[in-house]
Scaffold this motif. Structure first.
Motif, PDB file in Angstrom:
ATOM      1  N   PHE A  39       0.069   2.227  -6.559  1.00 41.83           N
ATOM      2  CA  PHE A  39       1.027   3.169  -6.001  1.00 41.83           C
ATOM      3  C   PHE A  39       0.553   4.321  -5.506  1.00 41.83           C
ATOM      4  O   PHE A  39       1.713   5.545  -4.921  1.00 41.83           O
ATOM      5  CB  PHE A  39       2.328   3.401  -7.013  1.00 41.83           C
ATOM      6  CG  PHE A  39       1.802   3.671  -8.207  1.00 41.83           C
ATOM      7  CD1 PHE A  39       2.501   5.247  -7.922  1.00 41.83           C
ATOM      8  CD2 PHE A  39       1.319   3.292  -9.116  1.00 41.83           C
ATOM      9  CE1 PHE A  39       1.616   5.520  -9.570  1.00 41.83           C
ATOM     10  CE2 PHE A  39       1.034   3.664 -10.530  1.00 41.83           C
ATOM     11  CZ  PHE A  39       1.341   4.899 -10.862  1.00 41.83           C
ATOM     12  N   LYS A  40      -0.487   5.353  -6.041  1.00 41.94           N
ATOM     13  CA  LYS A  40      -1.624   6.332  -6.002  1.00 41.94           C
ATOM     14  C   LYS A  40      -2.343   5.908  -4.274  1.00 41.94           C
ATOM     15  O   LYS A  40      -2.783   7.043  -3.852  1.00 41.94           O
ATOM     16  CB  LYS A  40      -2.390   6.410  -6.594  1.00 41.94           C
ATOM     17  CG  LYS A  40      -1.260   6.718  -8.114  1.00 41.94           C
ATOM     18  CD  LYS A  40      -2.454   7.841  -9.419  1.00 41.94           C
ATOM     19  CE  LYS A  40      -1.648   7.981  -9.971  1.00 41.94           C
ATOM     20  NZ  LYS A  40      -2.322   8.212 -11.518  1.00 41.94           N
ATOM     21  N   PHE A  41      -1.955   4.806  -3.834  1.00 39.80           N
ATOM     22  CA  PHE A  41      -2.767   4.672  -2.791  1.00 39.80           C
ATOM     23  C   PHE A  41      -2.648   5.588  -1.353  1.00 39.80           C
ATOM     24  O   PHE A  41      -1.301   5.233  -1.326  1.00 39.80           O
ATOM     25  CB  PHE A  41      -3.619   3.280  -2.312  1.00 39.80           C
ATOM     26  CG  PHE A  41      -4.422   2.682  -3.780  1.00 39.80           C
ATOM     27  CD1 PHE A  41      -5.464   3.568  -3.992  1.00 39.80           C
ATOM     28  CD2 PHE A  41      -4.212   1.574  -3.601  1.00 39.80           C
ATOM     29  CE1 PHE A  41      -6.167   2.806  -4.951  1.00 39.80           C
ATOM     30  CE2 PHE A  41      -5.627   0.644  -3.973  1.00 39.80           C
ATOM     31  CZ  PHE A  41      -6.181   1.456  -4.713  1.00 39.80           C
ATOM     32  N   ARG A  42      -2.390   5.871  -0.449  1.00 42.13           N
ATOM     33  CA  ARG A  42      -2.291   6.782   0.071  1.00 42.13           C
ATOM     34  C   ARG A  42      -2.430   6.547   1.842  1.00 42.13           C
ATOM     35  O   ARG A  42      -3.292   5.330   1.968  1.00 42.13           O
ATOM     36  CB  ARG A  42      -2.802   8.455   0.835  1.00 42.13           C
ATOM     37  CG  ARG A  42      -2.757   9.482  -0.765  1.00 42.13           C
ATOM     38  CD  ARG A  42      -2.735  10.550   0.230  1.00 42.13           C
ATOM     39  NE  ARG A  42      -2.601  11.583  -1.167  1.00 42.13           N
ATOM     40  CZ  ARG A  42      -2.663  12.921  -1.523  1.00 42.13           C
ATOM     41  NH1 ARG A  42      -3.546  13.139  -0.373  1.00 42.13           N
ATOM     42  NH2 ARG A  42      -2.686  13.759  -2.423  1.00 42.13           N
ATOM     43  N   GLN A  43      -1.748   6.040   2.365  1.00 41.36           N
ATOM     44  CA  GLN A  43      -1.619   5.953   3.339  1.00 41.36           C
ATOM     45  C   GLN A  43      -2.736   6.141   4.863  1.00 41.36           C
ATOM     46  O   GLN A  43      -3.325   5.211   5.326  1.00 41.36           O
ATOM     47  CB  GLN A  43       0.157   6.449   4.970  1.00 41.36           C
ATOM     48  CG  GLN A  43       0.661   5.286   4.227  1.00 41.36           C
ATOM     49  CD  GLN A  43       1.032   4.113   4.402  1.00 41.36           C
ATOM     50  OE1 GLN A  43       0.240   2.965   5.923  1.00 41.36           O
ATOM     51  NE2 GLN A  43       1.391   2.985   3.460  1.00 41.36           N
ATOM     52  N   SER A  44      -3.112   7.493   4.625  1.00 43.43           N
ATOM     53  CA  SER A  44      -4.742   7.262   5.254  1.00 43.43           C
ATOM     54  C   SER A  44      -5.796   6.748   4.361  1.00 43.43           C
ATOM     55  O   SER A  44      -6.731   6.722   6.111  1.00 43.43           O
ATOM     56  CB  SER A  44      -4.815   9.058   5.137  1.00 43.43           C
ATOM     57  OG  SER A  44      -4.831   9.646   3.690  1.00 43.43           O
ATOM     58  N   GLU A  45      -5.743   6.404   3.695  1.00 45.30           N
ATOM     59  CA  GLU A  45      -7.165   5.608   3.145  1.00 45.30           C
ATOM     60  C   GLU A  45      -6.686   3.954   3.643  1.00 45.30           C
ATOM     61  O   GLU A  45      -7.920   3.749   3.469  1.00 45.30           O
ATOM     62  CB  GLU A  45      -6.969   6.171   1.054  1.00 45.30           C
ATOM     63  CG  GLU A  45      -7.072   7.103   1.278  1.00 45.30           C
ATOM     64  CD  GLU A  45      -6.623   7.306  -0.484  1.00 45.30           C
ATOM     65  OE1 GLU A  45      -6.788   8.550  -0.983  1.00 45.30           O
ATOM     66  OE2 GLU A  45      -6.114   6.783  -1.369  1.00 45.30           O
ATOM     67  N   ILE A  46      -6.090   3.957   3.133  1.00 43.90           N
ATOM     68  CA  ILE A  46      -5.670   2.465   3.914  1.00 43.90           C
ATOM     69  C   ILE A  46      -5.989   2.709   5.475  1.00 43.90           C
ATOM     70  O   ILE A  46      -6.503   1.561   5.501  1.00 43.90           O
ATOM     71  CB  ILE A  46      -4.022   2.213   2.999  1.00 43.90           C
ATOM     72  CG1 ILE A  46      -3.971   2.362   2.072  1.00 43.90           C
ATOM     73  CG2 ILE A  46      -3.880   0.411   3.783  1.00 43.90           C
ATOM     74  CD1 ILE A  46      -2.274   1.962   1.519  1.00 43.90           C
ATOM     75  N   ARG A  47      -5.421   3.606   5.829  1.00 48.45           N
ATOM     76  CA  ARG A  47      -5.569   3.046   7.750  1.00 48.45           C
ATOM     77  C   ARG A  47      -7.853   3.150   8.146  1.00 48.45           C
ATOM     78  O   ARG A  47      -7.659   2.068   8.868  1.00 48.45           O
ATOM     79  CB  ARG A  47      -5.025   4.061   8.467  1.00 48.45           C
ATOM     80  CG  ARG A  47      -5.525   3.691   9.390  1.00 48.45           C
ATOM     81  CD  ARG A  47      -4.129   4.947  10.580  1.00 48.45           C
ATOM     82  NE  ARG A  47      -4.688   6.311  10.232  1.00 48.45           N
ATOM     83  CZ  ARG A  47      -3.746   7.269   9.440  1.00 48.45           C
ATOM     84  NH1 ARG A  47      -2.955   5.969   9.118  1.00 48.45           N
ATOM     85  NH2 ARG A  47      -4.483   8.203   8.672  1.00 48.45           N
ATOM     86  N   ASP A  48      -7.827   3.845   6.834  1.00 49.59           N
ATOM     87  CA  ASP A  48      -9.899   4.041   7.233  1.00 49.59           C
ATOM     88  C   ASP A  48     -10.237   2.842   6.536  1.00 49.59           C
ATOM     89  O   ASP A  48     -11.246   2.539   7.267  1.00 49.59           O
ATOM     90  CB  ASP A  48     -10.598   5.205   6.312  1.00 49.59           C
ATOM     91  CG  ASP A  48      -9.345   6.096   6.725  1.00 49.59           C
ATOM     92  OD1 ASP A  48      -9.116   6.328   7.754  1.00 49.59           O
ATOM     93  OD2 ASP A  48      -9.588   8.079   5.855  1.00 49.59           O
ATOM     94  N   SER A  49      -9.387   2.118   5.436  1.00 51.12           N
ATOM     95  CA  SER A  49     -10.524   0.812   5.002  1.00 51.12           C
ATOM     96  C   SER A  49     -10.123  -0.515   5.939  1.00 51.12           C
ATOM     97  O   SER A  49     -10.404  -1.794   5.667  1.00 51.12           O
ATOM     98  CB  SER A  49     -10.061   0.801   4.167  1.00 51.12           C
ATOM     99  OG  SER A  49     -10.210   1.569   2.831  1.00 51.12           O
ATOM    100  N   VAL A  50      -9.175  -0.672   6.681  1.00 53.29           N
ATOM    101  CA  VAL A  50      -8.935  -1.509   7.884  1.00 53.29           C
ATOM    102  C   VAL A  50      -8.953  -1.795   9.384  1.00 53.29           C
ATOM    103  O   VAL A  50     -10.113  -0.094   9.497  1.00 53.29           O
ATOM    104  CB  VAL A  50      -6.751  -1.521   7.952  1.00 53.29           C
ATOM    105  CG1 VAL A  50      -6.410  -1.632   6.901  1.00 53.29           C
ATOM    106  CG2 VAL A  50      -6.140  -0.692   8.618  1.00 53.29           C
ATOM    107  N   ASP A  51      -9.094  -2.606   9.760  1.00 51.71           N
ATOM    108  CA  ASP A  51      -9.671  -2.866  11.208  1.00 51.71           C
ATOM    109  C   ASP A  51      -9.090  -2.354  12.146  1.00 51.71           C
ATOM    110  O   ASP A  51      -7.490  -1.607  11.956  1.00 51.71           O
ATOM    111  CB  ASP A  51      -9.148  -4.219  11.604  1.00 51.71           C
ATOM    112  CG  ASP A  51      -7.996  -4.513  11.667  1.00 51.71           C
ATOM    113  OD1 ASP A  51      -7.518  -4.759  12.491  1.00 51.71           O
ATOM    114  OD2 ASP A  51      -8.015  -5.394  10.601  1.00 51.71           O
TER     115      ASP A  51
END
Length: 527
Positions: A72-84
């Motif tokens: 729950f501490k993962f941010r949307q910016s971090e997830i967006r940088d890791s996906v395709d």
């Protein structure tokens, strides 16, 4: 109807077939053989569907934390940088701070997004490609928006009436019967548009024929929230006194009434299997209910009353409270969850509506300052049935599916708590189906008493026999007695024949043997 396959679904659909394969349904041998044949075919179809699970290679991928990390501490910016790149492009934000707060809805296949601002802004968007289908400024209050059976038509609950528009923004219908509606739901297999709102009525409208199917009075004041059960089509309504009522268009009274909260029901949601219901009340509680036995499983606390709830295809629950969006995982398991799955903050705004995108790992959030799409790993169904709902359908496939759905449209009377009861055979014994009054008339030896026999004779249908003051006798009285003509002879013959028939019927009823002339009329004088 469920999309995809699951083992629990098979166990739920055919529990009796696995237990007793040699069940006897009826005494009619032909009917019993046909029913056994249908059951064997159904059992084979269930087994073949179970065997195809090995071919479904796709699996829903969730966030996995390592060590001391928390998901729950993962941010949307971090997830967006890791996906395709294609997934990152779907993570967007529309800043619309003039006409908010916004409510939204996705089409059944998840391709189109319909947004509606409280101050009259309506837009239909192909959110994956960014193409705008239509945009309207109604200059009127918009309470709710809803797609119909596909993305070609949508309904808008405005200040007084409910309107239906097409994909280009042309107004098609004004539903005058649906006044001051604040909640909209659409049943795709019945082609029913359900509305509820400030008037306290639940109304069903058939959009294929344009007929108002039913108008039900809840008698509980304005309806604050409404969602449908995808499993059986039953409507769940949340009221101001903390009760949740379940409705069917064929019943004037609620099927079930549940005291789900101590305060008004702000929002509710039902999962795809129709087993669990999540209720958010104004008393800052979030409760999980088992609809199968109407039992409360767990209760959670929210810092502020939740404003919106939704459940994804994989069982993730989104809770919008204040400026926060919280996603919970494994809420429907026996263990109590100590921490949420994901969390997101939209600073300076208030969450109005949250909706999961079908077949996609995204969550749409409508808030005071616009609309935002969040990446939620594991939210979408990985294995879908393209014959049921196809996210990649062409225009020709959409037209064919619309024709098939119209031909297979279900009747509103088929909506019940247990949809599997339709088409089944009552296997109970005849003695069980008798009422208490009928059982009291049956003695131990199977014979009836004298009073019961007399009652049966009174209820017995008597033969229709003409009385003595018949039309023939009235005709004879009018004629002169000393005149003989052919008509009079024919009438007297008919009277004698009628008298003989009445006497023969009387003898048959009382068991008197019939007297036969053995020798015949020529030798009758020698008897």
């Amino acid at each position: 109807m469920d999309v995809g396959f699951s083992q629990s679904k098979y166990e739920r659909q055919a529990p009796e077939l696995k237990k007793n394969k040699k069940s006897k349904y009826t005494k009619d041998k032909k009917l019993n053989a046909n029913l056994k044949k249908l059951d064997s075919q159904y059992r084979d179809a269930v087994k073949s569907a179970e065997n195809t699970d090995i071919l479904l290679q796709e699996d829903a991928g969730f966030l996995e934390a390592e060590g001391m990390e928390k998901t729950f501490k993962f941010r949307q910016s971090e997830i967006r940088d890791s996906v395709d790149v294609s997934t990152a492009n779907k993570n967007f934000e529309l800043k619309l701070d003039q006409f908010g707060p916004y409510t939204l809805d996705y089409s059944r296949n998840g391709r189109d997004l319909l947004i509606g601002g409280k101050k009259g802004h309506i837009a239909s968007i192909d959110w994956r490609s960014g193409n705008l289908d239509c945009e309207l400024h109604l200059n009127e209050t918009v309470n709710a928006v809803k797609y119909l059976h596909n993305d070609q038509y949508f309904a808008v609950a405005q200040k007084k009436y409910t309107f239906i528009y097409d994909k280009t923004g042309v107004e098609l219908h004004r539903l005058k019967q649906h006044i001051e509606a604040t909640n909209l739901e659409f049943l795709p297999y019945h082609f029913l548009l359900a509305t509820s709102g400030n008037t306290g009525f639940l109304k069903y409208h058939d959009v294929s024929t344009g007929v108002l199917v039913s108008e039900l009075r809840t008698k509980l004041g304005p309806t604050l929230s409404m969602r449908q059960n995808p499993w059986n089509g039953v409507m769940h309504l949340g009221h101001g006194n903390g009760t949740v009522t379940l409705w069917s268009p064929s019943m004037p009274t609620p099927l079930v009434k549940i005291q789900a909260s101590r305060g008004p029901i702000r929002s509710l949601a039902v999962n795809r299997d129709g087993r669990y219901m999540v209720v958010a009340g104004a008393d800052k509680t979030l409760k999980i209910w088992d609809i199968r036995n109407f039992k409360e499983l767990e209760s959670y606390y929210t810092p502020t009353p939740a404003s919106s709830l939704d459940i994804s295809d994989t069982g993730l629950v989104s809770v919008g409270w204040g400026p926060h969006v919280t996603i919970w995982k494994d809420l429907f398991k026996n263990s109590r969850q100590s921490a949420p799955y994901m969390n997101h903050l939209i600073a300076g705004s208030r969450i109005q509506t949250t909706r999961f995108v079908p077949f996609e790992d995204f969550l749409g959030c409508g808030h005071s300052n616009g609309v935002q799409s969040l990446i939620i790993p594991g939210a979408g169904e990985a294995n879908f049935d393209a014959l049921e709902v196809n996210p990649f359908e062409t225009a020709k496939q959409r037209q064919q599916s619309e024709v098939r759905s119209l031909l297979n449209k279900l009747s509103p009377d088929m909506i019940s708590l247990d949809p599997n009861v339709i088409g089944t055979v009552d296997k109970r014994k005849p003695q069980v189906r008798l009422t208490a009054k009928e059982l009291s008339t049956i003695t131990h030896n199977g014979e009836k008493s004298q009073t019961e026999k007399e009652d049966d004779l009174k209820l017995k249908i008597r033969p229709q026999v003409k009385g003595k003051n018949s039309a023939l006798r009235r005709h004879l009285r009018k004629k002169t007695q000393n005149i003989v003509d052919q008509r009079k002879l024919r009438i007297e013959a008919n009277l004698r024949k009628e008298k003989e028939m009445r006497k023969s019927n009387y003898d048959k009823e009382h068991g008197i043997p019939e007297k036969k002339d053995v020798l015949g009329p020529a030798l009758a004088r020698f008897t």
